[in-house]
Each structure stands twice: as C-alpha cells, then as structure tokens.
Scaffold this motif. Structure first.
Motif, PDB file in Angstrom:
ATOM      1  N   SER A   1      44.596  36.458  39.035  1.00 12.53           N
ATOM      2  CA  SER A   1      45.348  36.452  37.781  1.00 12.53           C
ATOM      3  C   SER A   1      44.476  36.005  36.619  1.00 12.53           C
ATOM      4  O   SER A   1      44.458  36.632  35.555  1.00 12.53           O
ATOM      5  N   ASN A   2      43.733  34.920  36.818  1.00 11.71           N
ATOM      6  CA  ASN A   2      42.861  34.413  35.754  1.00 11.71           C
ATOM      7  C   ASN A   2      41.835  35.452  35.319  1.00 11.71           C
ATOM      8  O   ASN A   2      41.564  35.627  34.126  1.00 11.71           O
ATOM      9  N   ASN A   3      41.270  36.162  36.275  1.00 16.84           N
ATOM     10  CA  ASN A   3      40.181  37.086  35.962  1.00 16.84           C
ATOM     11  C   ASN A   3      40.650  38.469  35.544  1.00 16.84           C
ATOM     12  O   ASN A   3      39.841  39.274  35.072  1.00 16.84           O
ATOM     13  N   MET A   4      41.939  38.749  35.704  1.00 17.20           N
ATOM     14  CA  MET A   4      42.494  39.978  35.152  1.00 17.20           C
ATOM     15  C   MET A   4      42.363  39.986  33.630  1.00 17.20           C
ATOM     16  O   MET A   4      42.246  41.042  33.003  1.00 17.20           O
TER      17      MET A   4
ATOM     18  N   SER B   1      33.638  26.863  34.959  1.00 20.92           N
ATOM     19  CA  SER B   1      35.100  26.813  34.870  1.00 20.92           C
ATOM     20  C   SER B   1      35.569  26.076  33.618  1.00 20.92           C
ATOM     21  O   SER B   1      36.648  26.350  33.091  1.00 20.92           O
ATOM     22  N   GLN B   2      34.738  25.140  33.117  1.00 16.35           N
ATOM     23  CA  GLN B   2      35.097  24.384  31.919  1.00 16.35           C
ATOM     24  C   GLN B   2      34.952  25.221  30.648  1.00 16.35           C
ATOM     25  O   GLN B   2      35.639  24.973  29.656  1.00 16.35           O
ATOM     26  N   ASN B   3      34.085  26.212  30.661  1.00 16.03           N
ATOM     27  CA  ASN B   3      33.800  26.982  29.446  1.00 16.03           C
ATOM     28  C   ASN B   3      34.285  28.430  29.488  1.00 16.03           C
ATOM     29  O   ASN B   3      34.324  29.089  28.448  1.00 16.03           O
ATOM     30  N   VAL B   4      34.628  28.912  30.677  1.00 18.38           N
ATOM     31  CA  VAL B   4      34.958  30.325  30.804  1.00 18.38           C
ATOM     32  C   VAL B   4      36.211  30.707  30.028  1.00 18.38           C
ATOM     33  O   VAL B   4      36.317  31.816  29.486  1.00 18.38           O
ATOM     34  N   ALA B   5      37.197  29.804  29.908  1.00 17.35           N
ATOM     35  CA  ALA B   5      38.426  30.119  29.185  1.00 17.35           C
ATOM     36  C   ALA B   5      38.143  30.395  27.710  1.00 17.35           C
ATOM     37  O   ALA B   5      38.688  31.346  27.118  1.00 17.35           O
TER      38      ALA B   5
ATOM     39  N   LEU C   1      35.277  33.989  40.905  1.00 20.25           N
ATOM     40  CA  LEU C   1      35.936  34.202  42.198  1.00 20.25           C
ATOM     41  C   LEU C   1      35.099  33.689  43.372  1.00 20.25           C
ATOM     42  O   LEU C   1      35.642  33.170  44.348  1.00 20.25           O
ATOM     43  N   LEU C   2      33.785  33.830  43.262  1.00 20.51           N
ATOM     44  CA  LEU C   2      32.927  33.539  44.410  1.00 20.51           C
ATOM     45  C   LEU C   2      32.302  32.145  44.396  1.00 20.51           C
ATOM     46  O   LEU C   2      31.960  31.603  45.444  1.00 20.51           O
ATOM     47  N   PHE C   3      32.136  31.574  43.199  1.00 21.83           N
ATOM     48  CA  PHE C   3      31.449  30.277  43.107  1.00 21.83           C
ATOM     49  C   PHE C   3      32.350  29.240  42.433  1.00 21.83           C
ATOM     50  O   PHE C   3      33.161  29.576  41.577  1.00 21.83           O
TER      51      PHE C   3
END
Length: 341
Positions: free
Chosen positions: A68-71, A118-122, A110-112
């Motif tokens: 869902s997050n990566n969609m 994860s802190q900056n991807v949003a 998804l893999l790592f």
C-alpha cells in the motif's frame, strides 16, 4: 471508528470491481483502460489496508501495508499519463520513463529495512506526487482550448486530487508538530478519499462508452469482426480526410452511406466501437477542426466567420456559435484573434 472502517471496505470492494472491469474492457482506448484499472487497483489495496489497520487485522506480516505504501509512487505518474494521452498517446518508452524509475525506491522499501530511508522516503514521495500533479494541471490548462471535450471533466478531477493531497500533507505536518485536527482513524482514512476523483474518471469513462450493462449493448445483431470494423473505419476516415465529405451541407448517415457504399448500420458500428462517437458527433469533429484551421489562415481575412463556417458544412450561425464555444471554450472571434497567423 466502525463506520470509517466499513466505509474503507466499501471503497476497496468498489475499486477492485472497477479495476477488473477496466482490465478486461475491450472497447475504448486500451491504454486508458489499463491506467484506470491500475489506479482503481491501487486504491483498492490502500483502502483495504486502512480497513485492516482500523480493525486491528494483520495479514501476511504487514505485506499489504508495505505494498500500500509503495503504490503511492505510481499513482501520480499514472494520472499524468492518463492526462497527456489525448495529444501525446504515450508509447512504451514514455511509460517506462515515467514509471520504471520508481521501482527502485519501492523495491528498497520492500526488501530492506533501512532506518534512514524509511524516515525520509515519505517526504520524497510527497514531492514526487506534487510534481506530477503540477505537470498534469499545467498540461491540461495549456491544451484545454483545443481539446475542451476531453479535458473539461479531467481538469476538475486532477485539481480535486491535488487539493486532497495537499490537505493530507498539511494534516501530517501539523501532527508532526503536535497539532491533531483529526483522530487517528480519520487521518488513516484520509488517503482513501483520493479515490473520489479516480472514481469520477472511471465512471465517466465507463458510461461514455455505454458498455457496462447500464444501457442495452448496441450492434448485437451485426456480427462484424474487429478486422472488418477497422477496415470500414479506414474507408470512412479516408472519405472524411481525403475527400472531405463532411463539407457537404446537411450530410446524413444515409447520404454518407451512399457516397462510400457501406451500409449505414456498419458505419455507425465502426465509428461507435472505434471512436466512441455517434455519426453526427464524428462529422462535427471534422467540421470544427476545418473551421479552426480556416479561421487562423491569413488568406481568409476577407471572409466573415459565418462564411467560413458555411464553407465547412454548417448551416446555422447560432448552432455553429454554440457548438464552437462548447468544444473550444472560446467564441470563434476570440479563437481567431488568439491564434491567427
């Protein structure tokens, strides 16, 4: 909270239903169908993920949460491809350039389990989405006058989508700073609201081709193969583009049929199945394009606007003026002044 969770489940089911419909839909433009199918599938997953979170359900070690997050990486680029389709008809290269780069951040997430990522991807994701939405709005506005019929219902959808994204970003930033305007369930559900403009596009596209069972299907008794339909359309378009039969005043389907020696029902079927238009709408497109070209040609400065319209197949000045304004967003005089060579 129970109501919100059920609402998300309803959205998920409806979005999945539309996704399947557009994936298997044969009529209309295949690429547009596939884009709508993907967008509906993405929101089906997002809404179902929100539903399971609100209900406290964990499926597959949160794999649905990750998907869902990566969609979100692919939603705005897909909407952009849908937006530019009318004029650019994006090929595989354009599609790949706009979608494949985002497989990289999606795969990393998804893999790592990288904390710094994860802190900056949003933040990166929101910037990407806003950039594509800005490009979509700019493209629609710049091409609105020449393709008014296509864009007049896409523009509000993209704008509403953009506003919802910006409001969502605003709520997230406020929460980061300790200000909570929405409860946690409402905040989780806000992303699901992005499906509203997508549903609007889907139902508009679905009903425009009249093949979802809402109305009786046409041409059930004319068993033409796809090859025959395309062959008929080629002859029809040749008659319009090369012979310019649309210039004939009061051109009816029967008259046109006699000119090109194809039965009227086959002409209607070919135009409807391949273009999603009726015969009158199809002829109107050619007449309007001819008028637009003649209006801006310096050789026609001595002609009146209605004189040009008459030469292009129109009989009534008032009807011509109404149709021209409806399809271009400008009066014929405004169009001439704006685009004259």
């Amino acid at each position: 909270m129970e109501f919100i969770s059920i609402l998300n489940l309803i959205i998920a089911v409806q979005a999945l239903f539309l996704s399947v419909h557009f994936f298997f839909k044969n009529k209309g433009e295949r690429l547009l169908n596939r884009i709508l199918s993907f967008l509906c599938l993405a929101f089906a997953i997002i809404a179902f993920n929100t539903y399971q979170n609100l209900k406290g359900i964990v499926i597959g070690n949160s794999i649905i949460q990750d998907i869902s997050n990566n969609m979100m990486w692919f939603i705005a680029p897909s909407l952009y491809l849908y937006t530019i389709y009318k004029d650019k008809s994006p090929d595989r290269k354009i599609i790949a350039l706009n979608l494949l780069p985002f497989v990289i951040p999606a795969s990393i997430d998804l893999l790592f389990n990288w904390y710094w990522f994860s802190q900056n991807v949003a933040i990166i994701g929101f910037i990407q989405m806003c950039a594509y939405l800005f490009l979509s709005i700019r493209y629609v506005i710049s091409n609105y006058t020449k393709s008014n019929e296509f864009y007049h219902w896409i523009l509000p959808s993209v704008i509403v989508f953009t506003v919802l994204v910006l409001v969502n970003i605003g709520f997230i930033l406020l929460r980061i700073n300790g200000i909570e305007l929405l409860s946690n369930p409402a905040q989780q559900s806000f992303t699901s609201l992005l499906v509203i403009p997508i549903f609007f596009l889907a139902y508009k596209e679905m009903n425009s081709t009249n093949d979802f069972g809402i109305s009786p299907k046409k041409y059930q008794t004319t068993h033409l193969s796809e090859e025959h339909v395309k062959g008929y359309l080629e002859r029809i378009e040749n008659a319009m583009k090369e012979e310019q039969l649309f210039l004939i005043k009061q051109l009816t389907l029967r008259k046109f049929s006699q000119q090109i020696n194809i039965q009227p029902k086959y002409i209607s079927q070919a135009i409807n199945q391949q273009k999603g238009l009726g015969f009158s709408e199809y002829v109107l497109q050619f007449r309007l394009e001819k008028v637009k070209a003649e209006l801006v040609d310096s050789k026609n400065k001595h002609l009146t606007i209605f004189g040009i319209a008459q030469d292009c197949g129109f009989n009534s000045n008032s009807r011509f003026s109404h149709l021209f304004k409806k399809h271009t967003g400008l009066t014929a005089k405004q169009f001439q002044q704006k685009y004259s060579k």
